[in-house]
Every structure is written in structure tokens, then in C-alpha cells.
Write an enzyme that holds these catalytic residues in place. Sequence first.
Site, PDB file in Angstrom:
ATOM      1  N   HIS A   1     -43.499 -28.851  16.494  1.00 59.51           N
ATOM      2  CA  HIS A   1     -42.425 -27.977  16.948  1.00 59.51           C
ATOM      3  C   HIS A   1     -43.032 -26.611  17.275  1.00 59.51           C
ATOM      4  CE1 HIS A   1     -37.840 -27.263  16.699  1.00 59.51           C
ATOM      5  NE2 HIS A   1     -38.378 -26.234  17.334  1.00 59.51           N
TER       6      HIS A   1
ATOM      7  N   GLU B   1     -39.285 -30.741  22.324  1.00 59.94           N
ATOM      8  CA  GLU B   1     -39.133 -29.918  23.519  1.00 59.94           C
ATOM      9  C   GLU B   1     -40.464 -29.530  24.177  1.00 59.94           C
ATOM     10  OE1 GLU B   1     -36.562 -26.625  22.624  1.00 59.94           O
ATOM     11  OE2 GLU B   1     -34.891 -27.920  22.039  1.00 59.94           O
TER      12      GLU B   1
ATOM     13  N   TYR C   1     -27.851 -27.131  24.454  1.00 57.14           N
ATOM     14  CA  TYR C   1     -27.215 -25.866  24.104  1.00 57.14           C
ATOM     15  C   TYR C   1     -26.268 -25.356  25.181  1.00 57.14           C
ATOM     16  CZ  TYR C   1     -30.498 -25.624  20.232  1.00 57.14           C
ATOM     17  OH  TYR C   1     -31.203 -25.899  19.082  1.00 57.14           O
TER      18      TYR C   1
ATOM     19  N   ARG D   1     -33.642 -33.020   9.572  1.00 53.78           N
ATOM     20  CA  ARG D   1     -34.715 -33.026  10.560  1.00 53.78           C
ATOM     21  C   ARG D   1     -35.540 -31.758  10.379  1.00 53.78           C
ATOM     22  NH1 ARG D   1     -34.802 -30.965  16.107  1.00 53.78           N
ATOM     23  NH2 ARG D   1     -36.458 -32.013  17.280  1.00 53.78           N
TER      24      ARG D   1
ATOM     25  N   ASN E   1     -31.656 -32.591  22.782  1.00 51.89           N
ATOM     26  CA  ASN E   1     -31.312 -31.234  22.368  1.00 51.89           C
ATOM     27  C   ASN E   1     -30.518 -30.574  23.484  1.00 51.89           C
ATOM     28  OD1 ASN E   1     -32.957 -31.899  20.230  1.00 51.89           O
ATOM     29  ND2 ASN E   1     -34.519 -30.368  20.653  1.00 51.89           N
TER      30      ASN E   1
ATOM     31  N   GLU F   1     -30.512 -31.491  18.285  1.00 50.49           N
ATOM     32  CA  GLU F   1     -30.241 -30.056  18.152  1.00 50.49           C
ATOM     33  C   GLU F   1     -29.007 -29.718  18.967  1.00 50.49           C
ATOM     34  OE1 GLU F   1     -33.312 -27.202  18.999  1.00 50.49           O
ATOM     35  OE2 GLU F   1     -34.865 -28.398  18.001  1.00 50.49           O
TER      36      GLU F   1
END
Length: 469
Positions: free
Chosen positions: A122, A167, A298, A78, A296, A373
Site C-alpha cells: 500500500h 491502487e 470514492y 483489511r 476502491n 475502500e
Amino acid sequence: MSGEQRFPADFVWGAATAAYQIEGAAAMDGRTPSIWDTFSRKPGAVIGDDTGDVACDHYHRFVDDVALMADLGLAAYRFSVSWSRVQPGGSGPANEKGLDFYRRLVDELLAHGVEPWLTLYHWDLPQELEDAGGWPVRDTAHRFADYAGLMFDAIGDRVKHWSTLNEPFCSSLLGYASGEHAPGRAEPPAAVAAVHHLLLAHGLGLAAIRARSSDVRAGLALNFTPVVPLDPNDPADVDAARRIDGLHNRLFIEAVRNGAYPRDVVADLGPYGLAGHVQDGDMALISAPIDEMGVNFYTTNVVSAQPDPNPPVSDIVTPSPPGTIWVGSEDVNFRTTERPVTDQGWEINPAGLTELLIWIGKNYPDVPLYVTENGAAFDAPVVDGRVDDTDRIAYLAGHVSAVHDAITAGVDVRGYFAWSLLDNFEWAWGYGQRFGIVHVDFETQQRIPKASAHWYAKTIAANALTLPE
């Protein structure tokens, strides 16, 4: 617990990067500045005053980097396109030298059996578009649609997976409210306008792709941070969590999947005029059917309406206070727990990913999910040519297991992309935070696969996660 967690036979294993973070060659072959070129030159905007001028020099080293991907057994890569590399200034004719780079990259990937997954945006808006007003201006969404068509005309015959945006939360609220990201503006009304125009750009870009082909799979990637109240019995804490969840998570997925902004978030944003930017037909474009959605993830957040009476003492330098990113929720306080943290100070909570995937699968069904991600900042020294990043292995293993748990619970998750393939320019954090499974010496550009890369390669080869005894 011990044994194996096996994944479906067609599960996609990949790694992800972004153009400005790795390509370098910032002024070569016709590329013009993006907002990140400009922002990174603002003194103090990036830790260490680092820039992406050279980064990982992927522009010149992509052949070796693709060979490295193949050695690791990646099924997919990606990556994002530098808009100002292929369409200088963000409008007008294509720059053929810029397009040729992505043609060569895609051909190299396909020759090595690595499927290209392309992200159109991005975060690196051409500076000339920002000079004309940027994402707060509606016309920027139309310029994005032109760019999407340009890219598809160039390589749509070879790329089967297209993501419009990565995002939009960060591009809007971090770029235009907190000023933590490029273009570094602290203008809440502009940030709210940017939210809508980014999502409109997704809809218009998707329409441009659909007009050209029905044989590709297209969607976008949203970043999610699950939010819980510090005290679930305190109405003020519960409302603080509602507001943050609304701004970070529900505002974007509700628009894309249900065609409307959440009423409570629209009310929260009343003074900033979100509703005034919505024109007839916008929400239908924004919520047009997608083929897949990137998730995504985290970390998770614990929030409170009350200040922390014992704030933690930390030597972690953050680009901006976290409370400043929330338009209309500046009085919300983020709290730490007893969970371990990454080098960035982000709490590690794999169960949060399982819960998130189950929540998405339940409330927004019928679209396949890919974790596009997931990764962590951990530094580890090079010793005798090796990098033993055991903390990263533990992080990745925990989150891969969390994905498996979601699949077992019935969620349609079809792939996992580690962030990131390479250590790189980590936005406002500069080069001090290392997310890569491959170590990069930024002086020599030497690549060294870390222990986490070898672990990931074994996991991919087995299509299974080996659980500890």
C-alpha cells in the site's frame, strides 16, 4: 422510499487501513525508511509538513484497536504490511521483530473473530529500492515477489485473503508523474514504466503465493473513478473522457483481467514507451486468474477538453492541480457539478458506484468483487465525548445502498470495507482530512467511536440497511 435492504447471509462487513497511515513506530525494531518517510520530510510535500512517524501509534495499540473492531462487529479487517518493517531495505533476510508484529496482529484478530485481509503493498516502497530506481526499474518487481514469499511463509497458514497491490494507479502516476505522492518524481516516462512493473509485481507476487498454497484467496485492489464527458455531444469532450478513463481505469483492469493493455491507451502513451517495457510472458503473469478483486471507489469525474470559463472559487487546499496527474492528457480539464462534496472537495455520487459495479460485472465477469475502500473526509468536533458525523453516515448509507442495488442487478459483490477504521495520516493531505469512523486525538491517541461507527455497527448486526422514511 422506506424499508430495509437486506444483504446476503455471507456478506462480509469490514473496515480498512494502511500501514504507513496508522502504525507509527517508524524507526523501531529494525524498520527502515520507506519512500513515504523520505517524501514526508520534503518541505511542502505534505500539508502541514506532517509525517507518519507516530500516526495512530497502532504498532503499540493494536490490541485495543482489535478489541474496538470486535465491539463494532466487524467480520473482517483489511490492513497492509510495512515492507521495510519486515524486510529492511527491501531485500535480504526477514526482520523477525517486524514479522512478529504481524503475527501478533493476526493472532489477535483471529482470537476476536475478525478475519484478516492482508495487503502486501500500500504505497510504502523501501527507500533503498527507490534509491536503486524504484518502480520504473524491472528488478523491483522481482524484489516484491521475494517479499511476497517471505510474508506468506510467515503467516500464510493463518491469513486466507491476500491482496498483492493496492491502487497501482496511485503508486505509478501519482508517485512518478505528478509527484503528488511519494517518491515525488515528475517523470512521465518513469511513471509509465512503473505502471507495467507494478502490474508485473502483482503477477510475480501472485505466482509466489500460488507456489506455496492453493488454499488461500488472492487478488488485488484497483481504484476506479468513473469518467463522463461534460458535453456528450462534443467529440473533444468525449475523447477527453476516453483518455482519462483509459489511464485511470481500463489500463489496469484490462491488463489484469484480459492480459493486454487497451490499444487506444497504448497509442496515447506512445511517446512514453509503455510497449517497450513488456517482455515475453509478462502479460500472462499479470493476467493469471485471481480469486477476488477489490474495488476502491470514492467519487466520479466530469471532464472537458475546454477550460472552465467560470472556475469555482474554493478554499480547499489541494496537494497538486488535478490535471497534472494524467500522463499525456494534460490538456483535459476537470469540472465540478451541482453535487455536494466532501471536505476534500470530492463530489458525492453513490449512483456512480452502482454503475461502476455493474460495468465491471458485465465486462469482467466470473471474479467475485469486494468494495475494499469507500469513505469520505468529514470533520466533526468532539462534544461531550461524542462525534456526530452525520455527513459521513449519509455518505456511507448512500454507498452501501448503491452496493445493494448492484447486487440486486446481479453483480457478484460479496463484501464492503469502510475507509477508514481510524482517522489517520492521509498521505499528501496530512492529518487535516479525517476519514475514520473512529476519531483519533493525535496528541493523546484517545479513540472515540463516532456516530458513524455506531451506525455501521447496527447495520452490520442487522445485515441490512434501514432506508429513511
